[in-house]
Write an enzyme that holds these catalytic residues in place. Structure first.
Site: not given
Lengths: 350, 350
Positions: B15, B17, B135, B175, B245
């Site tokens: 995960h 970004h 999420h 998460h 995350d």
């Protein structure tokens, strides 16, 4: 039709931080014309106000800046505060003693247990009818699952114990934020009061998550906690009253990697309060909550027909983005008020 | 004597970004030499990655910046995502679809409101063995006592319902931050996995209260929640694995009146993880948690004796204060990493 004007006696703020130096000079005059009669002043200066002489000197400074306000002074609970000093303070008109958790936590897991060290001081306060003001949180302790979200609830047994040990001592649980605190205060005797801030009637945890200007201690909690605060204010319970905990900080210390705790509400206390109360249909409670209950608990003269008044009117007012000042080192600073830039639906008629 | 070196296969971050434009160009190369083999890339760009073609074009950009990384791509769950597009995506090697509840985190404005509308998409995903990444928060709703502190727990029934409706669909609760989430995932079948970040193994609510660089969504919660995350990682439960995350934001958007959600950990994932795990005596779990469990769940080739490795050594390394870059408008910017300026006890041997 819902009311569009509201005239009340000048209100009383039973918990306010007015700081010192340039910041004091900047924020204290904002009390003039604010619709407040009383400011109950916190002693957490640098150094803390721990003697009668300090408190009286501080009061004289404040009085010059806001001559119309009745400043009620407090001392900081700490090892140097003796029963003798309590007697002296009571005689000089000092109203209360404020306890901060960190002041009582020296090498103790739950900190508040060391309240027993202050029992002689509390006995003297009880004898001389001074008020004990409690910041009702225990220090965070992950090992024992204590964090900012339950620090107040975990404190409440200490409030209960103090009340049992000193049933005649007037005690105020300051800035309650939880349903548990409301229920505990309601369950205790007539000598236990509770202050509630303006901002805790408006905020929940989401509002300070990521928003430094809404961050304060105790932190705003769950929606059901805010609902309990609103309910008890709306019910006009006689032992719950306004204490704003208005706590100005310079903007650069709020908008920082590690922000400081505090929300500044002093300049517009009554417009905030009327707007927020009206939002949950509790405008009728403004008078008991902000003008009557605290006075009665603190044994101030009750309001009479010819008491000075504040006139609120349902006309919009915009909260300033900031209050500018120059700090003690000559730097241009500002304080960002609660709901900066937003529009309140109620304002003070000048 | 506790170990002072630890050699593991290159790790997998399920995960992450990686943004777009200048920020992508700044952070993606930090994966080179980070000890990571895999980056499972989130699709919440502007506009969201909602088609196979977009995902493949994005992958090509990332691959240039970090040639050694295996980028696994995802699509953004939204109305424009059809069963046909799922078939096309599966054929092109897109690994999963990410669902954001509307409005709960960065670029989630086009997130979902109700899952049932997407059941045809989920059926196609189940058929083509794509992974659904959730999420797991529902939007705050004070009327129903929902706020950032219980938004994950209140989501868990949706996870349960989705798993019941699509028992063969692989679903990852992303998460996780609560004991309730850990217990729910454990109670469900083999097709339900759970990612845990580095920072949620370290933080509780106190750590982001007033500290913008520790603020992320879901927010870190109670100490007992962190304890549950630590316990399940320490136990090496096979369906719990690393998903950082990691979410870089420019400093000025973090240190602002309203901060943005996200903690940046990509550059030092393994030193963070080793340091944190060692702190609760769980260093042995680094390998299953970060190098094995996720691969198995995602059906990647298992590690063999000649897989590439990362060598960790118990030697201090200081986390940089920031990673500087120039944004798309030519402004000097920086990203502040998790634990900026602090010293980690474990580092990567180059």
């Amino acid at each position: 039709m819902s009311p569009t004007t509201l005239t009340v006696p000048l209100a009383d703020d039973f918990h306010v931080h007015l700081r010192q130096g340039a910041l004091m000079n900047a924020v204290t005059p904002l009390l003039n014309g604010s619709g407040l009669a009383t400011a109950y002043v916190m002693p957490n200066l640098k150094p803390p106000i721990s003697s009668t002489d300090q408190a009286l000197a501080y009061k004289a400074e404040l009085q010059k800046l806001a001559p119309g306000i009745n400043f009620l002074m407090t001392l900081y609970l700490g090892p140097e505060l003796t029963p003798d000093e309590i007697r002296k303070a009571a005689k000089a008109g000092i109203a209360g003693v404020k306890s901060y958790p960190r002041g009582v936590t020296t090498n103790s897991d739950s900190g508040i247990e060391s309240y027993t060290a202050y029992y002689p001081v509390f006995a003297a306060m009880e004898e001389h009818d001074m008020v004990l003001n409690l910041h009702g949180e225990i220090p965070s302790d992950p090992e024992n699952d204590i964090c900012v979200m339950n620090a107040e609830e975990r404190f409440l047994t200490h409030l209960q114990q103090l009340h049992t040990a000193f049933p005649k001592l007037r005690i105020v649980l300051e800035h309650a934020t939880t349903r548990a605190a409301v229920e505990m205060v309601k369950s205790l005797g007539e000598t236990v009061g509770c202050s509630i801030t303006v901002h805790h009637l408006a905020l929940i945890v989401d509002d300070w998550a990521g928003c430094c200007h809404n961050f304060c201690k105790p932190v705003a909690k769950f929606p059901h906690d805010r609902a309990a605060l609103r309910e008890v204010v709306k019910s006009a319970h006689p032992r719950f009253f306004l204490g704003t905990d208005s706590a100005p900080h310079p903007r650069h210390t709020k908008e920082a990697p590690q922000t400081v705790a505090g929300v500044f509400t002093s300049a517009l206390v009554l417009p905030y309060l009327a707007t927020i109360l009206d939002g949950f249909d509790a405008l009728d409670s403004l008078r008991p909550f902000a003008c009557e209950n605290g006075r009665r608990f603190y044994k101030l003269a009750p309001r009479t027909a010819d008491s000075a008044t504040a006139a609120l009117v349902k006309e919009p007012v915009q909260v300033p983005q900031e209050y500018a000042y120059v700090d003690d080192e000559g730097n241009k600073r500002s304080v960002v008020p609660f709901m900066a830039g937003k529009t309140l639906t109620w304002s003070l008629r000048n």
